[in-house]
Design an enzyme around this catalytic site. Structure first.
Site, PDB file in Angstrom:
ATOM      1  N   GLY A   1      44.223  36.055   7.774  1.00 33.97           N
ATOM      2  CA  GLY A   1      43.188  37.089   7.660  1.00 33.97           C
ATOM      3  C   GLY A   1      43.541  38.259   6.763  1.00 33.97           C
TER       4      GLY A   1
ATOM      5  N   ARG B   1      48.079  24.147   9.785  1.00 36.92           N
ATOM      6  CA  ARG B   1      49.352  24.835   9.565  1.00 36.92           C
ATOM      7  C   ARG B   1      50.072  24.896  10.893  1.00 36.92           C
ATOM      8  NH1 ARG B   1      46.345  30.582   8.519  1.00 36.92           N
ATOM      9  NH2 ARG B   1      45.407  30.725  10.553  1.00 36.92           N
TER      10      ARG B   1
ATOM     11  N   HIS C   1      40.671  37.807  14.930  1.00 40.24           N
ATOM     12  CA  HIS C   1      41.724  38.485  14.185  1.00 40.24           C
ATOM     13  C   HIS C   1      42.688  39.220  15.103  1.00 40.24           C
ATOM     14  CE1 HIS C   1      43.287  42.170  12.348  1.00 40.24           C
ATOM     15  NE2 HIS C   1      43.680  41.311  11.435  1.00 40.24           N
TER      16      HIS C   1
ATOM     17  N   CYS D   1      80.048  45.818  18.592  1.00 40.63           N
ATOM     18  CA  CYS D   1      79.364  46.407  19.746  1.00 40.63           C
ATOM     19  C   CYS D   1      78.324  47.435  19.331  1.00 40.63           C
ATOM     20  CB  CYS D   1      80.362  46.982  20.739  1.00 40.63           C
ATOM     21  SG  CYS D   1      81.351  48.310  20.049  1.00 40.63           S
TER      22      CYS D   1
HETATM   23  C1  PEP Z   1      79.061  52.334  17.316  1.00 40.68           C
HETATM   24  O1  PEP Z   1      79.342  53.358  16.711  1.00 40.68           O
HETATM   25  O2  PEP Z   1      78.592  51.326  16.771  1.00 40.68           O
HETATM   26  C2  PEP Z   1      79.264  52.245  18.769  1.00 40.68           C
HETATM   27  C3  PEP Z   1      79.045  51.129  19.403  1.00 40.68           C
HETATM   28  O3  PEP Z   1      79.602  53.390  19.408  1.00 40.68           O
HETATM   29  P1  PEP Z   1      78.551  54.533  19.776  1.00 40.68           P
HETATM   30  O4  PEP Z   1      77.206  54.012  19.504  1.00 40.68           O
HETATM   31  O5  PEP Z   1      78.772  54.853  21.191  1.00 40.68           O
HETATM   32  O6  PEP Z   1      78.983  55.622  18.844  1.00 40.68           O
END
Ligand code: PEP
Ligand code: MG
Length: 897
Positions: free
Chosen positions: A118, A359, A475, A852
């Protein structure tokens, strides 16, 4: 290079694999034609032509606005190739374009390599003028039908090609307005009630409107019509809604669209005619059933536009049984051929089925999982292929909250459950309002009579969408499902007055009035609407997800951990399959109200003894936190990061807080105020934080480690298996880590008191310098965990707290491909990470490496981590399943040739 490819009559110059050149629609029309399916003949002008036209058009007009004339800017061969292709369509249909006695009518449709439902323009019934309309009437033996086609064509062409449309978002379409006037005059309730005479009058009024608005008559010449339409489809590649859609879906703006010109078949010739859309499985739930909608005696756009409420496909079996049976056969054939759920567009002309499109169908996260798992059970896919069909980010929807059935209020209205999940928000009535409110941080619901592709930016900004009109395939429904947003369509008791910013629900002789800003709750899974905010509860995971996750876990190499600071988060993450905690931010434990006073005492203490006295109060509380976490994470590793933020974040701000701290510490309010001023930094993100705190005040980390050690030994005595991993943040020079390793080892050994618990000490790598000297840092580390939030901040020199103010504009303008705080930047941050991994493992082979930062749950970043040889990713609990799938897909794509 051939710029025009033909299809139909049992053959085609192309196949479904040629999507880049023919667009998705053209490639699949070719595939269907080559399979011998009933496809009206036509031809596809390739995306290459669009690219040539765009490039030259840019030179002609740098704003890239009006210059999309394909004859003037396209390749020289184009005209001849189009003429030859048109001739073949004429032969196959035994009609002639513009012929006064037997005219060929065509549709002109866009079709990009990536599906953009669309977003671009379509023109139907092209080839009509005052002469050919009479021939069409004679051929169909139906005056009314011919004039109905003609008035539709003029309205569509004038809007799309000539730019005659509503002046503002709220204003009525000029052609709708004329039509409504004529309906009133002729006392016609519905469009179908208009006589041929009334439609003739409509055509005249439409043409007068075109003359008024453009200063020129509506083009009678069919060849001019065709080239105008081709140019307009190319131009629509660059319209604002297509642009927004591309940005949202990461589709390149340089691909261009193909144009499909195809002989018209008519779903509006009478009651043995129909037009509709169907999915080979239910796109909301994934259930294996032919699912869709149709309208008898109507043209295709009527279904998608949601002007009339269509009927469910099961009804077609009663109305037109032979055509329905043929549709069932073709649907199965196509699904088996493509080995995926198909989204079909069809028209039935005088009882005969024609396929206009197929599709791979857009679907909800729930349907995505079910269809993939079911296709494996049916022997059509291998588990590996099923995993590659999963869009990890879309799993988010399966994990979405729903309304708590135990506390479900009475609904005030009900519509179609177009896209699942629940949403609570303040109502707004235009896309622009949704955008503006969302920018102010409000959660909004977009409430409209119906949505059009122009509303896409508002739909993007809204948490949910509610419309009075439309069906499951309108839509609003298609787009919302694609976005994974809760959406209810066809809520027939809803009346919206966008100009007055009011709405109401009408029913049972009552009217409930609403105004902009009022709160509603939508349940996109049932179609129910509630006034106010209803209680939500977490998602329920079906058995298919379990099956999928079992496969995923067989294929992935990366481990998936979670970022969790509380036992509740840790429990949720474990239920989603987390294999440990990759980041426990201990400062979150310090912020709790009953602890903050002790933390403040520590900060304002003038000497080590004072700090230790305050820390002694925190110690038992920290120990209890860790005991709880170790219990939940029994047998799994728990990475605990020692205190990271700058100290002044904990300081009192209000006069009352200052007074309270003064009273507790025996200091004066002035002394406290001075201390606050002394600790305040101009640039705290780059200041006295992370390991720097412990270099100056080692006792902080010492007491934290004591709490970890004591908690670990207590749990071990309870018979639990604990794997503490101590993590030092913001290391920039190896010496910092060397000292902390000594300190932590000593404190841990002492706290364990001889209980044999293996523990490790590692570091976050979150500064560019740390990546560069990673070989030397690794000498003191048992593991690295890349903190990509800070690493992105420091690599780009962009404040992670403030960048939101201008980064969206960078992304919008295409200066950056995406927000680097959400999607890992492979070129800059990624290159530093690779350097860090190489350096670390050069001095410590087999060094354990994880991530992390927030990127640990973002699919493309997870794939990066896989390629970079990480051992694990760590992400927020709800993203654990997403990361598991992304990790499996990364491993599987490596297997491919
Ligand atoms: C980062 O800096 O990616 C981390 C995981 O630590 P914070 O987010 O706590 O600074
Ligand atoms: Mg950090």
């Amino acid at each position: 290079m051939k710029y025009v490819r033909q299809f139909g009559g049992g053959s085609a110059e192309g196949r479904s694999k040629d999507k880049a050149l023919l667009g998705g629609k053209g490639a699949n029309l070719a595939e269907m034609a080559s399979l011998g399916l009933p496809v009206p003949p036509g031809f596809t002008i390739t995306t290459e032509v669009c690219r040539i036209v765009m490039e030259k058009g840019d030179d002609v007009d740098p704003a890239g606005r009006s210059e999309f004339d394909p004859l003037h800017l396209g390749p020289d061969e184009l005209r001849g190739e189009v003429e030859a292709a048109l001739e073949r369509v004429e032969e196959l249909t035994q009609t002639r374009f513009g012929d006064p006695s037997s005219p060929l009518l065509v549709s002109v449709r866009s079709g990009a390599p990536a599906s953009m439902p669309g977003m671009m323009d379509t023109i139907l019934n092209l080839g009509l003028n005052d002469t050919t309309v009479a021939a069409l009437a004679a051929r169909a033996k139906n005056d009314r039908f011919a004039w109905d086609c003609y008035r539709r064509f003029i309205a569509m062409y004038s809007d799309v090609v000539l730019g005659v449309s509503a002046e503002t978002e709220d204003a009525e379409d000029p052609f709708d307005k004329i039509l409504e006037g004529i309906k009133t005059k002729h006392r016609a309730q519905r469009d179908q009630d208009l006589s041929a005479e009334a439609l003739r009058e409509t055509v005249a009024a439409f043409k007068a409107e075109v003359q008024r608005a453009t200063g020129k008559p509506f083009p009678d010449d069919v060849t001019a019509q065709l080239w105008g339409a081709i140019g307009a489809v190319f131009r629509s590649w660059n319209n604002p809604r297509a642009d927004v859609y591309r940005k949202m879906n990461g589709i390149s703006a340089t691909m261009g669209t193909a144009v499909n010109v195809q002989a018209m078949v008519f779903g509006n010739l009478g009651d043995d005619c129909a037009t509709g859309v169907a999915f080979t499985r239910n796109p909301a739930t994934g259930t294996a059933e032919l699912y869709g909608e149709f309208l008898t005696n109507a043209q295709g756009e009527d279904v998608v536009a949601g002007i009339r409420t269509p009927e469910p496909i099961a009804e077609l079996a009663k109305r037109l049984p032979a055509a329905h049976a043929e549709l069932v056969r073709v649907a199965k054939l196509l699904e088996d051929h493509f080995r995926d759920m198909q989204d079909l567009e069809f028209t039935i002309q005088s009882g005969q089925l024609y396929m206009l499109q197929t599709r791979n169908g857009k679907r909800t996260g729930k349907a995505m999982v079910k269809v993939a798992v079911d296709l494996v059970a049916e022997g059509k896919l291998q588990p590996k292929e099923a995993v590659m069909r999963i869009d990890p980010a879309k799993l988010d929807e399966v994990l979405h909250p729903t309304i708590d059935p135990k506390a479900r209020p009475q609904p005030v209205a009900k519509g179609l459950p177009a896209s699942p999940g629940a949403a609570i928000g303040k109502i707004v009535f235009t896309a622009s309002a949704a955008d503006q409110w969302a920018q102010k941080g409000e959660t909004v619901l977009l409430v409209r009579t119906d949505t059009s592709p122009e509303d896409i930016h508002g739909m993007k900004a809204a948490a949910g969408i509610l419309t009075a009109r439309g069906g499951m395939t309108s839509h609003a429904a298609v787009v919302a499902r694609g976005m994974g947003k809760c959406c209810i369509t066809s809520c027939t008791s809803l009346r919206v007055d966008a100009a007055k910013k009011t709405a109401s629900f009408i029913g049972g002789g009552k009217e409930l009035k609403l105004k902009e800003g009022d709160v509603l709750t939508l349940d996109g899974s049932t179609g129910e609407v509630f006034v106010g905010s209803a209680p939500l509860m977490p998602a329920q995971l079906g058995s298919e997800l379990g099956t999928l996750m079992e496969w995923v876990d067989q294929f992935r190499r990366l481990k998936v951990r979670t970022n969790a600071d509380t036992p509740t988060d840790a429990r949720t993450a474990r239920s989603f399959g987390a294999e440990g905690i990759g980041l426990c931010r201990t400062e979150h434990m310090f912020f709790q109200p009953e602890r903050i006073m002790a933390v403040r005492e520590m900060i304002v203490a003038g000497d080590e003894a004072g700090r230790r006295a305050a820390l002694a109060k925190i110690l038992p509380m920290q120990r209890e936190d860790f005991v709880e976490l170790f219990r939940v994470m029994h047998e799994l590793p728990v990475t605990i990061r020692l205190l990271d933020p700058p100290l002044h974040e904990f300081l009192p701000h209000t006069p009352a807080e200052i007074e309270e701290l003064a009273a507790t510490t025996g200091k004066t309010a002035t002394q406290i105020t001075h201390k606050v001023a002394e600790l305040t930094e101009a640039n705290p993100m780059l200041g006295h934080r992370g390991v720097r705190l412990a270099i100056t005040y080692p006792e902080i980390y010492e007491i934290q480690v004591q709490a970890i050690g004591e908690a670990a030994s207590q749990c071990a005595r309870e018979g639990l298996l604990v794997h503490p991993e101590i993590m030092i943040p913001l290391v920039m020079v190896p010496e910092e880590l060397k000292r902390m390793r000594e300190l932590c080892t000593k404190a841990m050994t002492k706290a364990l008191g001889g209980v044999p618990i293996p523990f490790t000490i590692g570091t976050m790598i979150e500064l560019p310098r740390a990546c560069v000297v990673a070989d030397r840092i690794a000498q003191h580390a048992d593991f690295f965990s890349f903190g990509t939030n800070d690493l992105t901040q420091t690599t780009f020199g962009l404040s992670r707290d403030d960048a939101g103010r201008f980064l969206p504009s960078y992304v919008e303008q295409g200066v950056l491909p995406s927000d680097p705080f959400a999607v890992l930047d492979p070129d800059g941050v990624g290159a530093l990470i690779e350097l860090g991994v190489r350096g670390g493992r050069s001095s410590k082979p087999g060094l354990k490496v994880g991530i992390c930062g927030e990127h640990g749950g973002e699919p493309s970043s997870v794939e990066f981590c896989h390629r970079a040889g990480f051992d694990y990713v760590s992400c927020s609990p709800f993203r654990v399943p997403i990361a598991r799938v992304a990790a499996a897909r990364a491993a599987l794509s490596e297997e491919r040739p």
